[in-house]
Design an enzyme around this catalytic site. Structure first.
Site, mmCIF file in Angstrom:
data_model
loop_
_atom_site.group_PDB
_atom_site.id
_atom_site.type_symbol
_atom_site.label_atom_id
_atom_site.label_comp_id
_atom_site.label_asym_id
_atom_site.label_seq_id
_atom_site.Cartn_x
_atom_site.Cartn_y
_atom_site.Cartn_z
ATOM 1 N N GLN A 198 0.820 -1.213 0.000
ATOM 2 C CA GLN A 198 0.000 0.000 0.000
ATOM 3 C C GLN A 198 0.858 1.270 0.000
ATOM 4 O OE1 GLN A 198 -3.422 -0.108 -0.213
ATOM 5 N NE2 GLN A 198 -3.041 -2.298 -0.475
ATOM 6 N N LYS B 33 -13.770 -7.818 17.676
ATOM 7 C CA LYS B 33 -14.065 -6.482 18.180
ATOM 8 C C LYS B 33 -14.490 -6.524 19.648
ATOM 9 C CE LYS B 33 -12.785 -4.470 14.483
ATOM 10 N NZ LYS B 33 -11.545 -3.674 14.478
ATOM 11 N N VAL C 241 -19.598 2.338 7.384
ATOM 12 C CA VAL C 241 -18.794 3.406 6.779
ATOM 13 C C VAL C 241 -18.636 3.118 5.279
ATOM 14 C CG1 VAL C 241 -16.656 4.716 6.928
ATOM 15 C CG2 VAL C 241 -17.552 3.573 8.965
ATOM 16 N N GLY C 242 -18.760 4.143 4.482
ATOM 17 C CA GLY C 242 -18.676 3.976 3.028
ATOM 18 C C GLY C 242 -17.244 3.825 2.554
ATOM 19 N N TYR D 114 -15.411 -11.782 12.943
ATOM 20 C CA TYR D 114 -15.151 -10.346 13.030
ATOM 21 C C TYR D 114 -15.710 -9.770 14.328
ATOM 22 C CZ TYR D 114 -15.399 -5.356 11.935
ATOM 23 O OH TYR D 114 -15.280 -3.995 11.973
#
Length: 261
Positions: free
Chosen positions: A40, A161, A190-191, A157
């Site tokens: 990245q 969390k 969240v987009g 997931y």
């Protein structure tokens, strides 16, 4: 600007929520270390340039947050290159969409290394560096609405969390005598590319058209719109600034009105 003259490190900061947090902290006056995978780097360097354009210093550090040595090395690089270290944001994370009975050993090992191990390493590295530098600091980690309520087809997931929530509560108690606060932010929908992935995987499981699962989830938000990285970054700005000096051990939900904790 609450961060003036201070240094923050943000993991997973080359895109999405992490990028939003890094830019907001730069706006708050922080110099920022952008940490992400080597793959990245191009995106990470773009974020570094955006921070420079805001008048702050920034560097990119390649590292795998699931590896303890990489996290400690990134913190060392922040001090060496930017001259200090005041805030750690353990933002990096991944999602998995899998029916509970199909979760594999590899699934669990992968998601726990990234979502949970990285938070442990980040807290340890930050606390050690704060002690070395002789001052307190702030540690903020990525939780989720899934830290408060488990969601179907997001079992692994959700469990990671919940684990982050537990780590935050225990670390906050242990590190309070050092003046270190430990908190987390809990986004909703969240987009970002993560929710694009979740939507696509949910489509495979329940057969709904691409985009339908996301649309239905957004319709459940009281404030009536999808969340942006900037919405999350505003909460992180609070948790890393002086107004949160008396806040520790908390997961602050920022979900537009999905859960009421």
């Amino acid at each position: 600007m609450s961060g003036e003259g201070r240094v923050a490190l943000v993991t997973g900061a080359s895109q999405g929520i992490g990028r939003g947090i890094a830019l907001r902290l730069a706006q708050d006056g922080f110099d920022v270390t952008v940490v992400d995978l080597a793959t990245q780097e191009d995106k990470g360097l773009e974020v570094v340039q955006e921070i420079h354009d805001l008048g702050r210093k920034a560097i990119f550090v390649a590292g795998d947050v699931s590896r303890r040595d990489d996290v400690f090395a990134a913190v060392d690089q922040a001090v060496d290159s930017l001259g200090g270290f005041d805030v750690m944001v353990n933002n990096a994370g991944i999602a998995q969409v899998r029916p509970f009975l199909e979760i594999t050993e590899e699934d669990l090992e992968t998601i726990y290394r990234v979502n949970v191990h990285s938070v442990v390493w980040g807290i340890q590295a930050a606390a050690a560096k704060f002690d070395q530098l002789g001052h307190p600091g702030k540690i903020v980690s990525a939780a989720s609405i899934a830290a408060i309520q488990g969601f179907p087809i997001l079992g692994a997931y959700s469990s990671t969390k919940f684990a982050v929530r537990g780590l935050v509560q225990t670390a906050a108690q242990e590190l309070a005598p050092r003046g270190i606060t430990v908190n987390a932010y809990g986004p909703g929908i969240v987009g970002t590319s993560m929710w694009d992935l979740i939507d696509a995987e949910l489509s495979k499981v329940n057969g709904k058209p691409i985009g339908q699962n996301l649309k239905e989830n957004v319709e459940s938000i009281a404030l009536g719109r999808i969340e942006t990285p900037e919405d999350v970054a505003k909460v992180v700005s609070f948790l890393t600034g002086p107004d949160s000096d008396y806040v520790t051990g908390q997961v602050l939900l920022v979900d537009g009105g999905m859960l009421y904790n």
